[in-house]
Write a protein that holds these residues in place. Sequence first.
Motif, PDB file in Angstrom:
ATOM      1  N   LEU A 299      48.944  54.842  40.344  1.00 59.33           N
ATOM      2  CA  LEU A 299      48.975  53.406  40.623  1.00 59.33           C
ATOM      3  C   LEU A 299      48.369  52.676  39.437  1.00 59.33           C
ATOM      4  N   GLU A 300      49.172  51.828  38.809  1.00 56.98           N
ATOM      5  CA  GLU A 300      48.706  50.933  37.755  1.00 56.98           C
ATOM      6  C   GLU A 300      48.579  49.557  38.404  1.00 56.98           C
ATOM      7  N   LEU A 301      47.354  49.121  38.611  1.00 55.30           N
ATOM      8  CA  LEU A 301      47.077  47.867  39.301  1.00 55.30           C
ATOM      9  C   LEU A 301      46.880  46.749  38.283  1.00 55.30           C
ATOM     10  N   SER A 302      47.570  45.639  38.470  1.00 54.80           N
ATOM     11  CA  SER A 302      47.397  44.497  37.578  1.00 54.80           C
ATOM     12  C   SER A 302      45.989  43.932  37.726  1.00 54.80           C
ATOM     13  N   GLN A 303      45.318  43.726  36.602  1.00 55.10           N
ATOM     14  CA  GLN A 303      43.920  43.296  36.654  1.00 55.10           C
ATOM     15  C   GLN A 303      43.755  41.864  37.144  1.00 55.10           C
ATOM     16  N   HIS A 304      44.816  41.079  37.140  1.00 57.04           N
ATOM     17  CA  HIS A 304      44.659  39.707  37.651  1.00 57.04           C
ATOM     18  C   HIS A 304      44.448  39.702  39.157  1.00 57.04           C
ATOM     19  N   THR A 305      44.678  40.850  39.822  1.00 55.87           N
ATOM     20  CA  THR A 305      44.463  40.920  41.268  1.00 55.87           C
ATOM     21  C   THR A 305      42.977  40.994  41.629  1.00 55.87           C
ATOM     22  N   TYR A 306      42.117  41.316  40.651  1.00 57.28           N
ATOM     23  CA  TYR A 306      40.693  41.446  40.989  1.00 57.28           C
ATOM     24  C   TYR A 306      39.745  40.979  39.881  1.00 57.28           C
ATOM     25  N   MET A 307      40.292  40.464  38.776  1.00 58.08           N
ATOM     26  CA  MET A 307      39.466  40.016  37.660  1.00 58.08           C
ATOM     27  C   MET A 307      39.888  38.627  37.208  1.00 58.08           C
ATOM     28  N   ASP A 308      39.038  38.008  36.400  1.00 56.92           N
ATOM     29  CA  ASP A 308      39.374  36.726  35.777  1.00 56.92           C
ATOM     30  C   ASP A 308      39.923  37.020  34.390  1.00 56.92           C
ATOM     31  N   GLU A 309      41.229  37.254  34.330  1.00 55.02           N
ATOM     32  CA  GLU A 309      41.848  37.552  33.037  1.00 55.02           C
ATOM     33  C   GLU A 309      41.758  36.324  32.122  1.00 55.02           C
ATOM     34  N   PRO A 310      41.666  36.551  30.787  1.00 54.41           N
ATOM     35  CA  PRO A 310      41.661  37.856  30.124  1.00 54.41           C
ATOM     36  C   PRO A 310      40.260  38.438  29.937  1.00 54.41           C
ATOM     37  N   SER A 311      39.259  37.870  30.593  1.00 52.23           N
ATOM     38  CA  SER A 311      37.897  38.388  30.459  1.00 52.23           C
ATOM     39  C   SER A 311      37.758  39.676  31.265  1.00 52.23           C
ATOM     40  N   ASP A 312      36.602  40.338  31.117  1.00 50.34           N
ATOM     41  CA  ASP A 312      36.331  41.541  31.909  1.00 50.34           C
ATOM     42  C   ASP A 312      35.463  41.207  33.125  1.00 50.34           C
ATOM     43  N   HIS A 313      35.528  39.956  33.569  1.00 46.37           N
ATOM     44  CA  HIS A 313      34.701  39.515  34.698  1.00 46.37           C
ATOM     45  C   HIS A 313      35.337  39.912  36.025  1.00 46.37           C
ATOM     46  N   TYR A 314      34.556  40.579  36.863  1.00 47.69           N
ATOM     47  CA  TYR A 314      34.981  41.010  38.197  1.00 47.69           C
ATOM     48  C   TYR A 314      34.907  39.821  39.143  1.00 47.69           C
ATOM     49  N   ASN A 315      36.033  39.487  39.754  1.00 49.88           N
ATOM     50  CA  ASN A 315      36.090  38.369  40.687  1.00 49.88           C
ATOM     51  C   ASN A 315      35.936  38.904  42.103  1.00 49.88           C
ATOM     52  N   GLU A 316      34.790  38.662  42.686  1.00 48.50           N
ATOM     53  CA  GLU A 316      34.458  39.256  43.989  1.00 48.50           C
ATOM     54  C   GLU A 316      35.441  38.822  45.079  1.00 48.50           C
ATOM     55  N   GLU A 317      35.836  37.556  45.061  1.00 50.02           N
ATOM     56  CA  GLU A 317      36.748  37.057  46.087  1.00 50.02           C
ATOM     57  C   GLU A 317      38.122  37.722  45.968  1.00 50.02           C
ATOM     58  N   LYS A 318      38.648  37.773  44.743  1.00 48.76           N
ATOM     59  CA  LYS A 318      39.936  38.432  44.522  1.00 48.76           C
ATOM     60  C   LYS A 318      39.858  39.906  44.909  1.00 48.76           C
ATOM     61  N   ALA A 319      38.788  40.561  44.458  1.00 52.48           N
ATOM     62  CA  ALA A 319      38.649  42.005  44.689  1.00 52.48           C
ATOM     63  C   ALA A 319      38.585  42.327  46.176  1.00 52.48           C
ATOM     64  N   THR A 320      37.880  41.503  46.935  1.00 55.17           N
ATOM     65  CA  THR A 320      37.765  41.742  48.377  1.00 55.17           C
ATOM     66  C   THR A 320      39.142  41.742  49.033  1.00 55.17           C
ATOM     67  N   GLN A 321      40.000  40.836  48.584  1.00 55.95           N
ATOM     68  CA  GLN A 321      41.340  40.743  49.169  1.00 55.95           C
ATOM     69  C   GLN A 321      42.217  41.922  48.788  1.00 55.95           C
ATOM     70  N   VAL A 322      42.208  42.286  47.494  1.00 54.68           N
ATOM     71  CA  VAL A 322      43.102  43.369  47.072  1.00 54.68           C
ATOM     72  C   VAL A 322      42.615  44.723  47.579  1.00 54.68           C
ATOM     73  N   LYS A 323      41.300  44.850  47.807  1.00 55.80           N
ATOM     74  CA  LYS A 323      40.776  46.114  48.322  1.00 55.80           C
ATOM     75  C   LYS A 323      41.308  46.418  49.724  1.00 55.80           C
ATOM     76  N   LEU A 324      41.637  45.390  50.486  1.00 50.41           N
ATOM     77  CA  LEU A 324      42.228  45.614  51.807  1.00 50.41           C
ATOM     78  C   LEU A 324      43.557  46.353  51.663  1.00 50.41           C
ATOM     79  N   LYS A 325      44.344  45.959  50.672  1.00 50.83           N
ATOM     80  CA  LYS A 325      45.634  46.602  50.442  1.00 50.83           C
ATOM     81  C   LYS A 325      45.458  47.978  49.806  1.00 50.83           C
ATOM     82  N   LEU A 326      44.484  48.090  48.913  1.00 50.40           N
ATOM     83  CA  LEU A 326      44.205  49.398  48.314  1.00 50.40           C
ATOM     84  C   LEU A 326      43.773  50.399  49.376  1.00 50.40           C
ATOM     85  N   ALA A 327      42.942  49.947  50.312  1.00 47.15           N
ATOM     86  CA  ALA A 327      42.482  50.829  51.381  1.00 47.15           C
ATOM     87  C   ALA A 327      43.652  51.280  52.246  1.00 47.15           C
ATOM     88  N   SER A 328      44.564  50.375  52.527  1.00 48.09           N
ATOM     89  CA  SER A 328      45.755  50.728  53.308  1.00 48.09           C
ATOM     90  C   SER A 328      46.581  51.781  52.573  1.00 48.09           C
TER      91      SER A 328
END
Length: 247
Positions: free
Chosen positions: A208-237
């Motif tokens: 699985l190659e996951l697009s970083q815009h689903t959980y980060m503030d591109e193009p920085s390496d900053h982890y976006n907690e709100e985005k990550a929480t949402q995409v993790k639901l799908k990753l867990a599934s």
Amino acid sequence: MLISMPHNGQAIASEIANTMTETAKQVPDTDWYMDKLYDFALELGISIIKPKYSRYVIDLNRDISGVNLYPGANSTELCPTTAFDNSPLYLPQQTPSEAEISRRIEQYWQPYHQAIATTLAEMKQEFGKVVLLDAHSILSHVPRFFEGQLPDFNFGNADGKSCSDDLIEKIQQLDLSPYTSVVNGRFKGGYITRAYGDPANNIHAIQLELSQHTYMDEPSDHYNEEKATQVKLKLASFVKCLANFAK
């Protein structure tokens, strides 16, 4: 089930870093926060393997023979000399020699792959069936490798060779909305998926190659907690789908 995160590492040994550019030392092409995104997998009893060292030292998802996994397409080497934006990783006249590449294969590449092979063999012996997930992420726009914007979830099983059609069908039935997804698009699975996937022998591998815009503030390496929480639901599934298939 085993999850491999071959591009999660960020360390560079000092003797290698001393030959590199300042940009390279910032390891911008890291698959950022893979361990954080998949932390729920440990609670499910799933094993995870990840390296300490950066893909700039040696790419654990490349064939040590140097074969390009995507013939005709632009690709980085086993020991990359340029970043994804084509900027040099090494100072002038400092790119690794053949002897240095061989040393890195022995010191970094071989131990990681020995650990994967040993773990899969032990799991196969104990359970009879194994699923290997090779977990990656990448910027949504990398002109060097693909045009336009990458889909959010990019699944690859080497065009059907590394895992069963039944597993791919189960994945395609998942509700990943509002995210976009594709199977065997630009990314069909790297060396790890292709080398270890053996569905005829009940070892099923998928990347699985996951697009970083689903959980980060591109193009920085900053982890976006709100985005990550949402995409993790799908990753867990997705991961639970693989785990259930492994059962």
